[in-house]
Design an enzyme around this catalytic site. Sequence first.
Site, PDB file in Angstrom:
ATOM      1  N   PRO A   1       0.820  -1.220   0.000  1.00 31.71           N
ATOM      2  CA  PRO A   1       0.000   0.000   0.000  1.00 31.71           C
ATOM      3  C   PRO A   1       0.855   1.272   0.000  1.00 31.71           C
ATOM      4  O   PRO A   1       0.321   2.373  -0.195  1.00 31.71           O
ATOM      5  CB  PRO A   1      -0.835  -0.111   1.273  1.00 31.71           C
ATOM      6  CG  PRO A   1      -0.228  -1.193   2.082  1.00 31.71           C
ATOM      7  CD  PRO A   1       0.647  -2.027   1.203  1.00 31.71           C
TER       8      PRO A   1
ATOM      9  N   GLU B   1       2.843  -8.091   8.657  1.00 31.53           N
ATOM     10  CA  GLU B   1       2.745  -6.641   8.858  1.00 31.53           C
ATOM     11  C   GLU B   1       3.588  -5.876   7.853  1.00 31.53           C
ATOM     12  O   GLU B   1       3.558  -4.658   7.803  1.00 31.53           O
ATOM     13  CB  GLU B   1       3.169  -6.262  10.281  1.00 31.53           C
ATOM     14  CG  GLU B   1       2.380  -6.979  11.363  1.00 31.53           C
ATOM     15  CD  GLU B   1       0.886  -6.719  11.272  1.00 31.53           C
ATOM     16  OE1 GLU B   1       0.496  -5.548  11.179  1.00 31.53           O
ATOM     17  OE2 GLU B   1       0.112  -7.699  11.280  1.00 31.53           O
TER      18      GLU B   1
ATOM     19  N   ASP C   1     -10.836   0.971 -24.672  1.00 27.96           N
ATOM     20  CA  ASP C   1     -11.115   0.884 -23.243  1.00 27.96           C
ATOM     21  C   ASP C   1     -11.064   2.257 -22.598  1.00 27.96           C
ATOM     22  O   ASP C   1     -10.295   3.118 -23.003  1.00 27.96           O
ATOM     23  CB  ASP C   1     -10.026   0.060 -22.522  1.00 27.96           C
ATOM     24  CG  ASP C   1     -10.225  -1.429 -22.724  1.00 27.96           C
ATOM     25  OD1 ASP C   1     -11.215  -1.803 -23.346  1.00 27.96           O
ATOM     26  OD2 ASP C   1      -9.360  -2.173 -22.241  1.00 27.96           O
TER      27      ASP C   1
ATOM     28  N   ARG D   1      -3.506  -7.654 -20.594  1.00 30.38           N
ATOM     29  CA  ARG D   1      -4.438  -7.214 -21.654  1.00 30.38           C
ATOM     30  C   ARG D   1      -3.762  -6.303 -22.664  1.00 30.38           C
ATOM     31  O   ARG D   1      -4.273  -6.100 -23.757  1.00 30.38           O
ATOM     32  CB  ARG D   1      -5.610  -6.389 -21.116  1.00 30.38           C
ATOM     33  CG  ARG D   1      -6.317  -6.849 -19.940  1.00 30.38           C
ATOM     34  CD  ARG D   1      -7.392  -5.891 -19.457  1.00 30.38           C
ATOM     35  NE  ARG D   1      -8.085  -5.115 -20.474  1.00 30.38           N
ATOM     36  CZ  ARG D   1      -9.039  -5.574 -21.253  1.00 30.38           C
ATOM     37  NH1 ARG D   1      -9.443  -6.814 -21.151  1.00 30.38           N
ATOM     38  NH2 ARG D   1      -9.600  -4.781 -22.148  1.00 30.38           N
TER      39      ARG D   1
HETATM   40  N1  ADE Z   1      -0.789  -5.073  -0.045  1.00 33.07           N
HETATM   41  C1  ADE Z   1      -1.651  -4.694   0.905  1.00 33.07           C
HETATM   42  N2  ADE Z   1      -2.435  -3.694   0.485  1.00 33.07           N
HETATM   43  C2  ADE Z   1      -2.053  -3.408  -0.799  1.00 33.07           C
HETATM   44  C3  ADE Z   1      -2.470  -2.462  -1.772  1.00 33.07           C
HETATM   45  N3  ADE Z   1      -3.441  -1.585  -1.531  1.00 33.07           N
HETATM   46  N4  ADE Z   1      -1.843  -2.465  -2.954  1.00 33.07           N
HETATM   47  C4  ADE Z   1      -0.836  -3.330  -3.206  1.00 33.07           C
HETATM   48  N5  ADE Z   1      -0.406  -4.237  -2.314  1.00 33.07           N
HETATM   49  C5  ADE Z   1      -1.008  -4.285  -1.131  1.00 33.07           C
END
Ligand code: ADE
Length: 244
Positions: free
Chosen positions: A90, A117, A170, A155
């Site tokens: 993330p 984590e 697209d 794709r």
């Molecule tokens: N791992 C945990 N959350 C994620 C996300 N939002 N994007 C990519 N990998 C992740």
Amino acid sequence: MRFHVLTLFPRMFDSPLSGGVIERARASGLLGIQIHDIRDHSQDRRRTVDDYPFGGGPGMLMKPAPLFEAVEAVMAAIPGGAAPVVLLSPQGKRLTQRVAEEMAQQDHLVLVCGRYEGVDERVRQHLATDEISIGDYVLSGGELAAMVVIEAVARLVPGVVGSCESALSDSFTTGLLEHPQYTRPAEFRGWQVPEILLSGNHGQIARWRRRESLRRTYERRPDLLESAPLTGEDREFIESLRRL
Ligand code: ADE
């Protein structure tokens, strides 16, 4: 194009990558997707891949050694011995159509799925060449994110999507959202398909579609209009929407 996925949960990849255009492209050899179990590179009999964070804190971290060794084993089998190593997390750069287009230029991509984590920071600093997030929310691991990357990138590989399903129109490839589409019947529960689509006038239909694309983008994602390639006529139409 060849994807090499490193994960602690290889079975998660079984059914999402079976079916549709991905399965067809894998069968024809256009795409290769190899799933590698990080645990095969653990260094003890208990197949440990995680450990406590130095300095304390909740949860467990993925140890660096199994990840480094797994990536090195994959690289040794790639011609030229080098490919981008993408950590899914993330904290990464947001996946967009542009990012997918860049990734689609590669012959090989290594995708590393984090769990627990997080991963030891040395993986981020010295192993990954890129870090990608699929959106501002937290998943339990990078597996689903890796599948999203594979689908979006695959794709774009020539031949994966047939010409009748063409990826070219697209949403996001044109920089705009797609116009509404209808199929038979022309009237369903009293709701009519727009008359123009039944007219057979291809010039007018193309113009209507372009305008509906612009209208939808203006209403739902006005931010996209700032970077979409627009003609003078497009701009005039958007101006007319603003005046409404
Ligand atoms: N791992 C945990 N959350 C994620 C996300 N939002 N994007 C990519 N990998 C992740």
